[in-house]
Design an enzyme around this catalytic site. Structure first.
Site, mmCIF file in Angstrom:
data_model
loop_
_atom_site.group_PDB
_atom_site.id
_atom_site.type_symbol
_atom_site.label_atom_id
_atom_site.label_comp_id
_atom_site.label_asym_id
_atom_site.label_seq_id
_atom_site.Cartn_x
_atom_site.Cartn_y
_atom_site.Cartn_z
ATOM 1 N N ASP A 1 36.562 95.885 -30.823
ATOM 2 C CA ASP A 1 37.943 95.898 -31.306
ATOM 3 C C ASP A 1 38.300 94.458 -31.606
ATOM 4 O OD1 ASP A 1 38.467 95.025 -28.377
ATOM 5 O OD2 ASP A 1 40.393 94.747 -29.379
ATOM 6 N N ASP A 33 43.365 99.267 -23.301
ATOM 7 C CA ASP A 33 42.945 98.209 -22.387
ATOM 8 C C ASP A 33 43.729 98.375 -21.087
ATOM 9 O OD1 ASP A 33 45.477 97.264 -22.949
ATOM 10 O OD2 ASP A 33 44.802 95.508 -24.056
#
Lengths: 381, 381
Positions: free
Chosen positions: B271, B93
């Site tokens: 996720d 991320d």
């Protein structure tokens, strides 16, 4: 028909002994280190990995298991081997040590101990007979008599009293073990030598126990804070008095150095929380000695703990990564270092066994200690 | 020469898509669930076991890794793949979400964010360029643009402002990614659709991002507490506006039900910490629904969680043992349940992929939901 419990002495080198113990769940190569599986799990390890390090036997704690999930429940579920997914040999302690160290004791009498659980305060009774009953319900292959574990220091009179009580409990334990059919199941019961740091009392305890028909003999009440020299002096007295043909188990020991010294004095079995507990605290036992992974010197070190090991935990993870895991409190740090430590202890035992067979035990000890003394790898440039 | 980042659409069934993403570290079968490896470890699991469950990609958190052990250190050690012993695809991320949820923000400007570490209070700067730089240092295969993650509820004006800032940051992220040579390395950068729960703003964000040359598109700012229906309504709007030929990643989602519903709307990647976090809290996700191993009904149950599974954690350990491990707080409980949950999520994704290929996705969803609705096995007699 179950084969009887057996100890076979395969080789000796000085007083060091190489043998095998045969139990209903396999053959234990001695000298053996038994990882501690307190509550039916060697903390932070899969049993398959414990086995793969070379462990033939693990220890279960009667005190913990009798409280949770209870021995009766484990028995209903098929015994501790099935419950914990460990189909190999299991040794259990009597519960006495934890009763006296963890629980609040209500009353100690000739009959036994009344205590309160450290978990919920519930009241329980422990006697020599009840301890054997519990160990039988768990299906333990190698069982221990209940003994009185004194807190040291204690007066000679106190040590003498506790040692003699333990002898009487030994006889009662044996009787119960035979009534439970333990010998016919191929299980073994060990008597426990007590006597504190008093040479005469230790000798008396060893002689009296040797006259009773146990499958093996434990040495208890050592490694409880006394100098290593005191412990080894007691072994020098006790081991020659114990039957040659029976295995000898030094309870709760110890450091790698304690182990090699005790093997030299005739001890065959060991257990200790040290490798597993240290692993949860960022410490690794290795052939380079003890390594503290919290130390910043490892932060940029791409080398594994021991590239020559065949244990993945020692061979495949960088010190930098282990350092990171320990510093961040990640579970994987404890998992890897516990695994590494159990693997190192087992590789040490393998080396010990090979050296005794080759009658080069003294050389092995010298080489091993030299490795520890040299210390860890030099920091990277 | 490194092959370029690629997405191949192999089959569709309605809006559900079956494809593959090719990165420098392998092929990711989509729809894919990416276990979360926050600090370079999927908590309480060995990476070999993560891989064996069928995971092709794990997620790393830029915020955590930039603070410890730092991106520069990871780069010196050969990148995150080597550091964490995960030679397969890694997605990172941008760090933005944790900067805004964990850290104390000092200042948010057009340029970026100044914040204090939640660990030691140290001051750091994060910008679109710095985020890409860090992700490049980590060696991430699939990188995310920095975006502003608003705390909801927020006014439409605030959502609009943050969405437009995120678009400008998308352009700067892309520029930096190209300057770092990401495309030539076969890496991908995803733009992130924002816009809160506002259909118009979501559509604007999706259209504007689609006009920029990203390797994939994420949908951010959902599954943050809103009803599932709101999330799915946003996907109904956003997915049709995104390029057909690029993968779509729904960030931080979700429950098994969220996943099957989102796949039906055209999402390719997911996720979520749910399977790993639940595993540390005694909860198992299974084809029978969610099972709470703390519940006393399991105390005497010799059956495994799912005897038909090929994952050892689901197949080889009794519910009674798992219950005992959870109740006693043993690490092995978290290890086994995390493993079981990651395995169940991966088996769900395998079922999803097979069903799309067979063009029977609607039937698969109905069967899977029926299994959850039937609930757990009946208690044993």
């Amino acid at each position: 028909m179950t084969a009887p419990f057996a100890f076979d002495l395969l080789a000796t080198d000085g007083r060091a002994r190489r043998g095998t113990i045969t139990t209903p769940h396999g053959v234990v190569r001695t000298p053996a280190f038994m990882p501690v599986g307190t509550q039916g799990t060697v903390k932070a390890m899969f049993m398959d990995d414990v086995r793969a390090t070379g462990a033939d036997v693990v220890l279960g704690n009667t005190y913990h298991l009798m409280l949770r999930p209870t021995a009766e429940r484990v028995a209903k579920l098929g015994g501790l081997h099935r419950f914990a997914n460990w189909p190999h040999t299991i040794l259990t302690d009597s519960g006495g040590f934890q009763v006296m160290s963890l629980a609040q004791i209500r009353k100690l009498t000739e009959q036994g101990v009344t205590f309160q659980s450290h978990i919920d305060g519930s009241k329980h009774e422990m006697s020599p007979e009840r301890s054997i009953e519990i160990q039988g319900l768990l299906g333990s292959d190698i069982q221990m008599q209940l003994d009185e574990c004194l807190r040291l220091p204690a007066s000679r009179a106190e040590i003498d009293r506790a040692m003699r009580l333990s002898l009487r409990w030994a006889a009662r334990s044996r009787q119960k073990f035979e009534a439970m059919g333990g010998p016919g199941l191929g299980q073994g019961l060990y008597g426990i030598v007590q006597g504190g740091d008093d040479a005469d009392l230790r000798a008396t305890s060893a002689r009296e126990l040797s006259a009773m028909p146990f499958e093996g003999y434990s040495v208890g009440g050592l490694a409880v804070g006394e100098p290593q020299a005191v412990m080894l002096a007691m072994l020098d007295i006790v081991c020659p008095l114990l039957p040659e043909a029976k295995p000898r188990y030094l309870m709760g020991v110890g450091t790698p150095d304690d182990i090699v010294e005790s093997v030299a004095r005739g001890i065959d079995q060991f257990d200790c929380v040290m490798p597993t507990r240290a692993g949860r605290h960022g410490l690794a036992y290795t052939r380079f000695g003890k390594i503290n992974l919290k130390n910043a010197r490892h932060a940029d070190d791409p080398r594994p703990l021991d590239e020559s090991s065949d244990c993945p935990a020692l061979r495949d993870y960088s010190r930098a990564y282990l350092h990171h895991l320990v510093r961040t409190g990640e579970a994987l740090g404890a998992m890897l270092l516990t695994w590494a430590n159990v693997a190192y202890y087992q590789s040490l035992m393998l080396g010990i066994r090979d050296a005794i067979e080759a009658r080069r035990y003294a050389d092995f000890v010298a080489e091993t200690k030299a490795g520890w003394a040299r210390g860890d790898l030099a920091p990277i440039g």
